[in-house]
Design an enzyme around this catalytic site. Structure first.
Site, PDB file in Angstrom:
ATOM      1  N   SER A   1       0.828  -1.212   0.000  1.00  0.00           N
ATOM      2  CA  SER A   1       0.000   0.000   0.000  1.00  0.00           C
ATOM      3  C   SER A   1       0.858   1.256   0.000  1.00  0.00           C
ATOM      4  CB  SER A   1      -0.883  -0.012   1.251  1.00  0.00           C
ATOM      5  OG  SER A   1      -1.403   1.274   1.509  1.00  0.00           O
TER       6      SER A   1
ATOM      7  N   GLN B   1       0.493  -0.543  -4.780  1.00  0.00           N
ATOM      8  CA  GLN B   1      -0.824   0.109  -4.816  1.00  0.00           C
ATOM      9  C   GLN B   1      -0.638   1.608  -4.661  1.00  0.00           C
ATOM     10  OE1 GLN B   1      -2.409   1.353  -1.579  1.00  0.00           O
ATOM     11  NE2 GLN B   1      -3.814   2.483  -2.895  1.00  0.00           N
TER      12      GLN B   1
ATOM     13  N   TYR C   1      -2.158   5.345  -4.117  1.00  0.00           N
ATOM     14  CA  TYR C   1      -3.149   6.387  -3.882  1.00  0.00           C
ATOM     15  C   TYR C   1      -2.641   7.570  -4.671  1.00  0.00           C
ATOM     16  CZ  TYR C   1      -5.828   3.965  -0.269  1.00  0.00           C
ATOM     17  OH  TYR C   1      -6.628   3.098   0.401  1.00  0.00           O
TER      18      TYR C   1
ATOM     19  N   THR D   1      -5.906   2.635  -6.753  1.00  0.00           N
ATOM     20  CA  THR D   1      -7.174   2.481  -6.025  1.00  0.00           C
ATOM     21  C   THR D   1      -8.066   3.665  -6.379  1.00  0.00           C
ATOM     22  OG1 THR D   1      -6.108   1.224  -4.299  1.00  0.00           O
ATOM     23  CG2 THR D   1      -8.211   2.259  -3.726  1.00  0.00           C
TER      24      THR D   1
ATOM     25  N   LYS E   1      -8.307  -0.597  -9.046  1.00  0.00           N
ATOM     26  CA  LYS E   1      -8.919  -1.344  -7.936  1.00  0.00           C
ATOM     27  C   LYS E   1     -10.105  -0.553  -7.383  1.00  0.00           C
ATOM     28  CE  LYS E   1      -7.833  -3.094  -3.274  1.00  0.00           C
ATOM     29  NZ  LYS E   1      -8.397  -2.118  -2.347  1.00  0.00           N
TER      30      LYS E   1
ATOM     31  N   HIS F   1     -13.663  -2.267  -1.435  1.00  0.00           N
ATOM     32  CA  HIS F   1     -12.738  -1.869  -0.370  1.00  0.00           C
ATOM     33  C   HIS F   1     -13.146  -2.517   0.959  1.00  0.00           C
ATOM     34  CE1 HIS F   1      -9.545   1.394  -0.199  1.00  0.00           C
ATOM     35  NE2 HIS F   1      -9.575   1.046   1.070  1.00  0.00           N
TER      36      HIS F   1
ATOM     37  N   ASP G   1     -11.795  -8.720  -4.918  1.00  0.00           N
ATOM     38  CA  ASP G   1     -11.684  -8.840  -3.454  1.00  0.00           C
ATOM     39  C   ASP G   1     -12.917  -8.303  -2.769  1.00  0.00           C
ATOM     40  OD1 ASP G   1     -11.518  -6.098  -2.525  1.00  0.00           O
ATOM     41  OD2 ASP G   1      -9.357  -6.081  -2.816  1.00  0.00           O
TER      42      ASP G   1
END
Ligand code: FNR
Length: 377
Positions: A114, A136, A138, A164, A246, A270, A301
């Site tokens: 993350s 991942q 942001y 994401t 995602k 999420h 997920d």
């Protein structure tokens, strides 16, 4: 070894791991992991959705030799699941992402780091070595910082970028609001930013001198509510790595993603932490797969707890799934060893479930092995 780690052997069921985690860590941290947005309707629906589908196994198919590897963009992965990006793992165990990464490496499970990890992406990558890992993102509203993060990830050996896209703003998380706990505000997810040369250049004083100001700046730039489909092209110019989105649920967004040339999608809400009342992620999976028609990988997920869940999602059309809360409960309850147990159990459960479905490989799974259960209609 923490006091809780002495209570070996580790449990098997998700409920027991969750209980063990609850005993091991403080209430605020446990609540942060376990809670969802609003009434938690969507969080609960994620797990319930799996109960509305049943496997329809076939027998006498010779399942002596089995293989659970999958292939994404021609690259083999040892397991049909990856570890979902979960930020700020230091709130549940001092070794945080480093412990999870070690466990993932030991079992060949790909790891997604993350943006808001407790440790830097370079530290995590060095634990993982040659074991597969993705980053991942942001997408910060400061494009220079975004660019720097992606370039660092590429330099550190991450082989895909997961953007994401369901976090235009942080979800309305009532339980966290009640405890007043926000690990992001406490700086638990700041390592990647505070070590970033571009981020640091924009501060008047370095984070080591004025941590409060650095943190304030981070909170101002970390999310980007203005992000649109049109912005994706600018990331494509920065990196040749595969780009996945995602947090896609709507089939129209799957079409837009194909038009934008993204390399993969992750159907996810999420874990019910963002939009309460959103559709259960599993209910969004088939419509998205129907649009994508195998042109790019579709991952899934939100609610994956056991082997049969993995089999169901893949039978519906997912190429692989991401494991979220279960491994964090393993980390909270037993550090690296806890995560290793959770992963080992899931691998064994997938193997048994695949065989009992009458299949030898993940590739053989398709919609003929699942039926909608009438019991819950
Ligand atoms: C998350 N998730 C998440 N996702 C992401 O893209 N970046 C992040 O930093 C985080 N952080 C995070 C923290 C915690 C505590 C949780 C529980 C989740 C979402 C995660 O990647 C995944 O989508 C969900 O965990 C899936 O839901 P389940 O299966 O864990 O319920």
């Amino acid at each position: 070894m923490s006091p809780v780690e002495k209570h070996l052997p580790f449990p098997y069921s998700y409920a027991d791991w969750k209980q063990r985690a609850k005993q091991a860590i403080d209430r605020e941290a446990f609540t942060y992991v376990a809670s969802g947005a609003g009434s938690e309707q969507t969080m609960k629906a994620n797990e319930e959705a799996f109960n509305r589908w049943r496997l329809l196994p076939q027998v006498l198919t010779d399942v002596t030799h089995r293989d659970m590897s999958v292939s994404l963009w021609g690259q083999a992965m040892a397991t049909p699941f990856l570890l979902a990006p979960i930020g700020m793992q230091g709130i549940v165990h001092p070794d945080g992402e480093l412990a999870s990464a070690r466990a993932a490496k030991a079992l060949g499970v790909p790891f997604i780091a993350s943006t808001v990890s407790t440790f830097t992406l370079e530290q995590i990558a060095s634990e993982l070595g040659a074991s597969p890992h993705w980053f991942q993102l942001y997408w910060s509203n400061d494009m220079d910082v975004t660019k720097s993060l992606v370039q660092r990830a590429e330099a550190a050996g991450y082989s895909a970028i997961v953007i994401t896209v369901d976090t235009a703003l942080l979800g309305w998380r009532e339980r966290d609001l009640s405890t007043g706990y926000s690990p992001l505000k406490l700086g638990m997810g700041s390592a990647n930013f505070f070590h970033d040369p571009v981020f640091r250049e924009k501060l008047t004083k370095p984070p080591e001198v004025d941590r409060k100001a650095a943190l304030e700046h981070l909170l101002n730039i970390v999310f980007h509510p203005g992000l649109t489909w049109g912005d994706l092209a600018s990331l494509r110019e920065i990196t040749p790595l595969p780009i996945l989105l995602k947090g896609v649920l709507h089939p129209d967004d799957a079409s837009l993603a194909l038009d934008c040339g993204v390399d993969g999608l992750i159907v996810s809400n999420h874990g019910g932490r963002q939009l309460d009342g959103a559709v259960a992620a599993l209910d969004a999976l088939q419509p998205v797969c129907d649009i994508v028609q195998n042109r790019i990988p579709v991952l899934f997920d939100s609610g994956v707890r056991r082997g049969p869940d993995v089999i169901k999602a893949i039978a519906m059309g997912a190429d692989a799934v991401l494991l979220g809360r279960p491994y964090i409960y393993g980390l909270a309850a037993g550090g690296e060893a806890g995560v290793r147990h959770v992963l080992q159990h899931l691998i064994s459960d997938i193997d048994v479930s695949l065989a009992l479905t009458g299949k030898r490989t993940i590739r053989e799974l398709n919609r003929s092995v699942i039926v909608k259960s009438n019991a819950h209609d």
